[in-house]
Design a protein around this motif. Sequence first.
Motif, PDB file in Angstrom:
ATOM      1  N   LEU A 406      89.359 112.875  51.115  1.00 27.92           N
ATOM      2  CA  LEU A 406      89.888 112.310  52.357  1.00 27.92           C
ATOM      3  C   LEU A 406      88.791 112.174  53.410  1.00 27.92           C
ATOM      4  CD1 LEU A 406      93.330 114.173  52.634  1.00 27.92           C
ATOM      5  CD2 LEU A 406      92.957 111.735  52.146  1.00 27.92           C
ATOM      6  N   VAL A 407      87.978 113.221  53.553  1.00 29.06           N
ATOM      7  CA  VAL A 407      86.872 113.174  54.524  1.00 29.06           C
ATOM      8  C   VAL A 407      85.842 112.124  54.108  1.00 29.06           C
ATOM      9  CG1 VAL A 407      84.903 114.468  55.441  1.00 29.06           C
ATOM     10  CG2 VAL A 407      87.154 115.541  55.327  1.00 29.06           C
ATOM     11  N   PHE A 408      85.521 112.098  52.822  1.00 31.24           N
ATOM     12  CA  PHE A 408      84.516 111.146  52.350  1.00 31.24           C
ATOM     13  C   PHE A 408      85.011 109.711  52.491  1.00 31.24           C
ATOM     14  CE2 PHE A 408      82.091 108.944  48.939  1.00 31.24           C
ATOM     15  CZ  PHE A 408      80.822 109.158  49.465  1.00 31.24           C
ATOM     16  N   LEU A 409      86.292 109.483  52.227  1.00 29.18           N
ATOM     17  CA  LEU A 409      86.854 108.141  52.382  1.00 29.18           C
ATOM     18  C   LEU A 409      86.811 107.703  53.843  1.00 29.18           C
ATOM     19  CD1 LEU A 409      88.209 105.746  51.009  1.00 29.18           C
ATOM     20  CD2 LEU A 409      90.422 106.877  51.355  1.00 29.18           C
ATOM     21  N   ALA A 410      87.082 108.636  54.756  1.00 25.22           N
ATOM     22  CA  ALA A 410      86.995 108.317  56.189  1.00 25.22           C
ATOM     23  C   ALA A 410      85.558 107.939  56.570  1.00 25.22           C
ATOM     24  CB  ALA A 410      87.478 109.503  57.017  1.00 25.22           C
ATOM     25  N   CYS A 411      84.589 108.651  56.025  1.00 24.94           N
ATOM     26  CA  CYS A 411      83.187 108.324  56.298  1.00 24.94           C
ATOM     27  C   CYS A 411      82.816 106.954  55.731  1.00 24.94           C
ATOM     28  CB  CYS A 411      82.274 109.393  55.702  1.00 24.94           C
ATOM     29  SG  CYS A 411      82.420 111.015  56.496  1.00 24.94           S
ATOM     30  N   CYS A 412      83.311 106.641  54.537  1.00 29.85           N
ATOM     31  CA  CYS A 412      83.060 105.317  53.954  1.00 29.85           C
ATOM     32  C   CYS A 412      83.658 104.222  54.831  1.00 29.85           C
ATOM     33  CB  CYS A 412      83.636 105.236  52.543  1.00 29.85           C
ATOM     34  SG  CYS A 412      82.787 106.251  51.314  1.00 29.85           S
ATOM     35  N   ALA A 413      84.880 104.475  55.334  1.00 26.70           N
ATOM     36  CA  ALA A 413      85.526 103.493  56.213  1.00 26.70           C
ATOM     37  C   ALA A 413      84.693 103.280  57.472  1.00 26.70           C
ATOM     38  CB  ALA A 413      86.932 103.964  56.560  1.00 26.70           C
ATOM     39  N   TYR A 414      84.163 104.360  58.015  1.00 22.82           N
ATOM     40  CA  TYR A 414      83.309 104.259  59.207  1.00 22.82           C
ATOM     41  C   TYR A 414      82.075 103.414  58.919  1.00 22.82           C
ATOM     42  CZ  TYR A 414      80.038 105.797  62.849  1.00 22.82           C
ATOM     43  OH  TYR A 414      79.118 105.828  63.862  1.00 22.82           O
ATOM     44  N   LEU A 415      81.446 103.653  57.753  1.00 25.66           N
ATOM     45  CA  LEU A 415      80.237 102.928  57.395  1.00 25.66           C
ATOM     46  C   LEU A 415      80.498 101.474  57.047  1.00 25.66           C
ATOM     47  CD1 LEU A 415      78.562 105.722  55.264  1.00 25.66           C
ATOM     48  CD2 LEU A 415      77.758 104.862  57.464  1.00 25.66           C
ATOM     49  N   VAL A 416      81.744 101.128  56.747  1.00 25.32           N
ATOM     50  CA  VAL A 416      82.114  99.734  56.501  1.00 25.32           C
ATOM     51  C   VAL A 416      82.503  99.031  57.796  1.00 25.32           C
ATOM     52  CG1 VAL A 416      83.860  98.253  55.422  1.00 25.32           C
ATOM     53  CG2 VAL A 416      82.802 100.092  54.109  1.00 25.32           C
ATOM     54  N   ILE A 417      83.219  99.733  58.686  1.00 28.38           N
ATOM     55  CA  ILE A 417      83.751  99.109  59.901  1.00 28.38           C
ATOM     56  C   ILE A 417      82.687  98.932  60.979  1.00 28.38           C
ATOM     57  CG2 ILE A 417      85.370  99.451  61.812  1.00 28.38           C
ATOM     58  CD1 ILE A 417      87.229 100.842  59.768  1.00 28.38           C
ATOM     59  N   VAL A 418      81.816  99.921  61.143  1.00 23.40           N
ATOM     60  CA  VAL A 418      80.811  99.852  62.221  1.00 23.40           C
ATOM     61  C   VAL A 418      79.936  98.606  62.133  1.00 23.40           C
ATOM     62  CG1 VAL A 418      78.734 100.957  63.137  1.00 23.40           C
ATOM     63  CG2 VAL A 418      80.792 102.311  62.760  1.00 23.40           C
ATOM     64  N   PRO A 419      79.439  98.217  60.935  1.00 24.62           N
ATOM     65  CA  PRO A 419      78.631  96.991  60.881  1.00 24.62           C
ATOM     66  C   PRO A 419      79.392  95.741  61.292  1.00 24.62           C
ATOM     67  CG  PRO A 419      78.286  98.295  58.911  1.00 24.62           C
ATOM     68  CD  PRO A 419      79.432  98.916  59.640  1.00 24.62           C
ATOM     69  N   LEU A 420      80.717  95.742  61.111  1.00 26.37           N
ATOM     70  CA  LEU A 420      81.498  94.594  61.557  1.00 26.37           C
ATOM     71  C   LEU A 420      81.377  94.399  63.062  1.00 26.37           C
ATOM     72  CD1 LEU A 420      84.747  95.165  59.459  1.00 26.37           C
ATOM     73  CD2 LEU A 420      83.057  93.344  59.118  1.00 26.37           C
ATOM     74  N   ILE A 421      81.129  95.509  63.777  1.00 28.78           N
ATOM     75  CA  ILE A 421      81.012  95.452  65.232  1.00 28.78           C
ATOM     76  C   ILE A 421      79.562  95.264  65.654  1.00 28.78           C
ATOM     77  CG2 ILE A 421      81.441  96.745  67.369  1.00 28.78           C
ATOM     78  CD1 ILE A 421      83.626  98.283  65.804  1.00 28.78           C
ATOM     79  N   THR A 422      78.657  96.019  65.029  1.00 30.13           N
ATOM     80  CA  THR A 422      77.261  96.022  65.477  1.00 30.13           C
ATOM     81  C   THR A 422      76.443  94.866  64.918  1.00 30.13           C
ATOM     82  OG1 THR A 422      76.640  97.481  63.643  1.00 30.13           O
ATOM     83  CG2 THR A 422      77.290  98.536  65.707  1.00 30.13           C
ATOM     84  N   ASP A 423      76.775  94.373  63.737  1.00 30.85           N
ATOM     85  CA  ASP A 423      75.990  93.306  63.124  1.00 30.85           C
ATOM     86  C   ASP A 423      76.921  92.347  62.379  1.00 30.85           C
ATOM     87  OD1 ASP A 423      73.950  91.750  62.198  1.00 30.85           O
ATOM     88  OD2 ASP A 423      73.110  93.223  60.824  1.00 30.85           O
ATOM     89  N   PRO A 424      77.749  91.591  63.126  1.00 31.13           N
ATOM     90  CA  PRO A 424      78.745  90.738  62.467  1.00 31.13           C
ATOM     91  C   PRO A 424      78.136  89.627  61.616  1.00 31.13           C
ATOM     92  CG  PRO A 424      78.649  90.286  64.825  1.00 31.13           C
ATOM     93  CD  PRO A 424      77.826  91.511  64.587  1.00 31.13           C
ATOM     94  N   THR A 425      76.920  89.167  61.949  1.00 31.32           N
ATOM     95  CA  THR A 425      76.309  88.078  61.178  1.00 31.32           C
ATOM     96  C   THR A 425      75.979  88.523  59.758  1.00 31.32           C
ATOM     97  OG1 THR A 425      75.363  87.129  63.193  1.00 31.32           O
ATOM     98  CG2 THR A 425      74.426  86.420  61.100  1.00 31.32           C
ATOM     99  N   SER A 426      75.207  89.601  59.644  1.00 28.91           N
ATOM    100  CA  SER A 426      74.835  90.098  58.321  1.00 28.91           C
ATOM    101  C   SER A 426      76.057  90.551  57.534  1.00 28.91           C
ATOM    102  CB  SER A 426      73.842  91.256  58.451  1.00 28.91           C
ATOM    103  OG  SER A 426      72.631  90.814  59.009  1.00 28.91           O
ATOM    104  N   THR A 427      76.976  91.232  58.231  1.00 32.53           N
ATOM    105  CA  THR A 427      78.185  91.708  57.562  1.00 32.53           C
ATOM    106  C   THR A 427      79.033  90.543  57.082  1.00 32.53           C
ATOM    107  OG1 THR A 427      78.186  93.636  59.003  1.00 32.53           O
ATOM    108  CG2 THR A 427      80.208  93.182  57.806  1.00 32.53           C
ATOM    109  N   GLY A 428      79.094  89.492  57.890  1.00 33.32           N
ATOM    110  CA  GLY A 428      79.866  88.315  57.495  1.00 33.32           C
ATOM    111  C   GLY A 428      79.307  87.665  56.243  1.00 33.32           C
TER     112      GLY A 428
END
Length: 486
Positions: A406-428
């Motif tokens: 559960l903790v590791f999945l939350a960390c994975c979600a964080y590492l997936v979601i943050v780039p959507l905000i900080t670097d939308p071009t590369s993530t897109g």
Amino acid sequence: MQDRPTKQQHEGPIVLKRSITLLNGISIIVGSIIGSGVFVSPGGVLQYAGSPWAAIVVWTVSGVLCTVGALCFSELGTILPASGGEYTYVLHAFGDLPAFTTLWVNVVLVRPAAQCVVALACAEYSLALAFPHCPPPRLAVALLAALVLGVLTAVNCHSVQWAMRVQMIFTAAKLLALFIITIMGFYVLVTERGGHLRDTSVTAQPEADWQGLAIAFYAGLFAYGGWNYLNFVTEELKDPHRNLPLAIWVGLPMVTMVYVCVNVAYLVVLPADVLISSSAVAVEFGSRVLGPLRFVVPVFVALSTFGSLNGILFTSGRLFLAAAREGHMPAVLSFIDIKARTPKPALITSFLISLALLGLDIMALINCLSFALWLSIGAATAALLRLRYTHPLLHRPIKVPIVLPLVFLACCAYLVIVPLITDPTSTGLGMLFTLSALPVYYLGKACKNNKNAQRFSYDASVLLQKILTVVRPENPTEDSLRLLEQ
């Protein structure tokens, strides 16, 4: 028809042999993780963490997080003891399409690109001695990288034992290099009362906010890449119920301790601005501490990357094999050599794709797909939770506390979601590439039902069998995997 000659000429089933020992497993984990990253660019962690002590915390937490992920994967690896890593886990938990998407991202670009990056680093540092005052020619670097890829592919095709010897020898060499760096760094720490570790000039870096911290963790976690590689070869691991978790418990803490000690040494010897601006931190460290012996640093980096590349190639071949066995890639990629029991067609295909990518801007491609890597790892962790729910009575030789996935999945979600905000071009761009798996998947299904395509695939398989002396192996884990479908 294709298997009959094999059964007549050879005794016993044709399968991948369980020839990987506990020590081999530890060397796969340690050797695959420690590549060029810890020698070349830990300055990125310092820049975005904001201070030397924060950087040390990032390196430590990154190691702990990867250890938690590896423990979750150890449960998956013992209930699904087949090659393929997260592809296999997603396949049996969520079905064909999510598994193929995971496969597409990894085998078409991420794995070959990673192999290119490490091969180019190995070539560049190998040529550093011949070009001490200027960068080596790009053509020479590319040609040497191609040669290194070819040699290691040949070794892995020839024998699992040879590949494991290469892995263990070069893992020992890189640990020796890191030990020397650590000893010299701690000598300066004692004699100069902390050295540059006392500097606080980087604490005012504008990048050191919550977004910067996320990028610092990205850099740290990238350096730990390879922690899940042993799961790709579970089928060849001796006594996996014992050796898989034991290799993780030994390998990951060892790498974490080494990484923290080496980065303390860097922070003691090098000023923060030098460490941040340098793209070859270990070389800068060697020039300040080792004096006339500074030439050994490029040698150690070349040895380190050579061993890391061997581990990536070894596990990549097993991913191709697992996908082909499930019908998601051409069937011939699941074939293994009659005598050596190595996945020769899969290894050659991985080599050819890597060769084709050598001329591209590989680092830019990897940056675009960083979020996809953690998306696939998160999907595998979600597969663990789903299998806990759908198959609660399934025998689990290893069962981690539910809080860990559960903790590791939350960390994975964080590492997936943050780039959507900080670097939308590369993530897109990465997201578009991931979604491109959909038309390829449905095109592949259409080809399976086309008689002409089936005939071409059959003829090509027979031809390659004759050329490479390979056959379709039996699946020793078929019975245990079938339990998940009941």
